[in-house]
Scaffold this motif. Structure first.
Motif, PDB file in Angstrom:
ATOM      1  N   VAL A   5      -4.896   7.295   8.869  1.00 11.59           N
ATOM      2  CA  VAL A   5      -5.473   8.545   8.703  1.00 11.59           C
ATOM      3  C   VAL A   5      -3.956   9.102   7.821  1.00 11.59           C
ATOM      4  N   GLY A   6      -4.399   9.789   6.616  1.00 14.43           N
ATOM      5  CA  GLY A   6      -3.539  10.465   6.060  1.00 14.43           C
ATOM      6  C   GLY A   6      -3.572  10.388   4.304  1.00 14.43           C
ATOM      7  N   GLU A   7      -3.004  11.022   3.739  1.00 16.02           N
ATOM      8  CA  GLU A   7      -2.949  11.056   2.389  1.00 16.02           C
ATOM      9  C   GLU A   7      -3.289   9.573   1.865  1.00 16.02           C
ATOM     10  N   PRO A   8      -4.013   9.224   0.889  1.00 12.54           N
ATOM     11  CA  PRO A   8      -4.100   7.738   0.688  1.00 12.54           C
ATOM     12  C   PRO A   8      -3.072   6.958   0.081  1.00 12.54           C
ATOM     13  N   GLY A   9      -2.181   7.649  -0.712  1.00  7.30           N
ATOM     14  CA  GLY A   9      -1.007   7.300  -1.150  1.00  7.30           C
ATOM     15  C   GLY A   9      -0.064   6.776  -0.016  1.00  7.30           C
ATOM     16  N   ARG A  10       0.140   7.729   0.793  1.00  5.62           N
ATOM     17  CA  ARG A  10       1.104   7.538   2.006  1.00  5.62           C
ATOM     18  C   ARG A  10       0.730   6.463   2.954  1.00  5.62           C
ATOM     19  N   VAL A  11      -0.713   6.466   3.009  1.00  5.53           N
ATOM     20  CA  VAL A  11      -1.278   5.583   4.043  1.00  5.53           C
ATOM     21  C   VAL A  11      -1.116   4.095   3.369  1.00  5.53           C
ATOM     22  N   ALA A  13       1.184   3.044   1.011  1.00  4.40           N
ATOM     23  CA  ALA A  13       2.594   2.664   1.163  1.00  4.40           C
ATOM     24  C   ALA A  13       2.826   2.174   2.621  1.00  4.40           C
ATOM     25  N   LEU A  14       2.450   2.789   3.630  1.00  3.62           N
ATOM     26  CA  LEU A  14       2.707   2.315   5.065  1.00  3.62           C
ATOM     27  C   LEU A  14       2.375   0.987   5.169  1.00  3.62           C
ATOM     28  N   GLY A  32     -10.177   6.324  -0.393  1.00  3.23           N
ATOM     29  CA  GLY A  32      -9.258   5.996  -1.428  1.00  3.23           C
ATOM     30  C   GLY A  32      -8.241   5.146  -1.320  1.00  3.23           C
ATOM     31  N   THR A  33      -7.777   4.877  -0.102  1.00  2.00           N
ATOM     32  CA  THR A  33      -6.563   3.980   0.261  1.00  2.00           C
ATOM     33  C   THR A  33      -6.715   2.591  -0.323  1.00  2.00           C
ATOM     34  N   THR A  40      -2.684  -5.738  -0.570  1.00  5.93           N
ATOM     35  CA  THR A  40      -2.315  -5.853   0.586  1.00  5.93           C
ATOM     36  C   THR A  40      -3.777  -6.226   1.427  1.00  5.93           C
ATOM     37  N   PHE A  41      -4.909  -5.574   1.374  1.00  7.00           N
ATOM     38  CA  PHE A  41      -5.875  -5.982   2.065  1.00  7.00           C
ATOM     39  C   PHE A  41      -6.413  -7.332   1.858  1.00  7.00           C
ATOM     40  N   SER A  42      -6.331  -7.563   0.469  1.00  8.01           N
ATOM     41  CA  SER A  42      -6.583  -9.049   0.155  1.00  8.01           C
ATOM     42  C   SER A  42      -5.931  -9.854   0.650  1.00  8.01           C
ATOM     43  N   GLY A  43      -4.684  -9.544   0.923  1.00  8.89           N
ATOM     44  CA  GLY A  43      -3.547 -10.655   1.584  1.00  8.89           C
ATOM     45  C   GLY A  43      -3.882 -11.001   3.006  1.00  8.89           C
TER      46      GLY A  43
END
Length: 206
Positions: A5-11, A13-14, A32-33, A40-43
């Motif tokens: 949970v958090g701002e999509p750009g920061r999530v 990056a994490l 929006g993440t 990353t998700f595809s990998g």
């Protein structure tokens, strides 16, 4: 299963710093993440699945009168087959039914209509829902559904109002989730005092 949970750009990056030890079954993240963490998700072998909203309230609504129909507590041991049969037609996409992972911890509610062809224990079960205690001294509503033949009569509103009123009285906070395009359900929940708390997207294995 990952959740963030958090701002999509920061999530995003994490998530890019995570190296899973095992196969990832899915991810639930702030909406929006995925647009930023798609590689990353595809990998991880994941694909977009659903977008939904988490809503919450700390206000106990008034339970509306629905005539002869009655909102009552159900007994999961006794009523499991009836609950499962109703959800199969009322909410077939739910993964949180009478045999779901949270079923035994939940308090189950139903609406019976004695004026219709009579079922066992006082009438046909036409609407159902569950309320599960969750961390943070809250209750989360799940498995809400009304038989298609009985929609538009206020049963879902009365059922949700009763579950919400009980949950607020006992825990102070009630939450629920709905698909973001479920306009009819959103209207019901907003009338009962629920407000948008978090926009979410889920990713599942291909």
């Amino acid at each position: 299963m990952y959740a963030a949970v958090g701002e999509p750009g920061r999530v995003a990056a994490l998530l890019g710093t995570v190296t899973p030890d095992d196969t990832v079954r899915g991810a639930t993240v702030t909406r929006g993440t995925g647009a930023l963490a798609g590689e990353t998700f595809s990998g991880w072998g994941l694909r977009p699945a659903t977008t939904w909203d988490r809503m919450a309230t700390e206000t106990a609504p008034k339970v509306p009168d629905v005539g002869e129909a009655a909102v009552a507590l159900l007994d999961l041991d006794r009523d499991a087959d009836e609950i499962a049969g109703l959800l199969a037609v009322a909410n077939p996409s739910t993964r949180q039914g009478a045999s779901g992972p949270h079923a035994c911890r939940a308090r189950w509610y139903g609406v019976r209509v004695p004026s219709e062809p009579r079922g066992r224990r006082g009438g046909a079960l036409v609407a159902v829902g569950s309320a599960t205690p969750v961390p943070g001294d809250a209750v989360h509503l799940r498995s809400v559904g009304t038989h298609p033949a009985f929609r538009g009569r206020g049963y879902a509103g009365a059922l949700t109002a009763r579950m919400t009123a009980d949950g607020v009285a006992e825990h102070g906070l009630v939450t629920l989730g709905l698909y973001d395009d479920n306009v009819a359900a959103r209207r019901v929940y907003e009338r009962l005092g629920f407000v948008l708390a978090h926009e979410v997207e889920t990713w599942h294995r291909v």
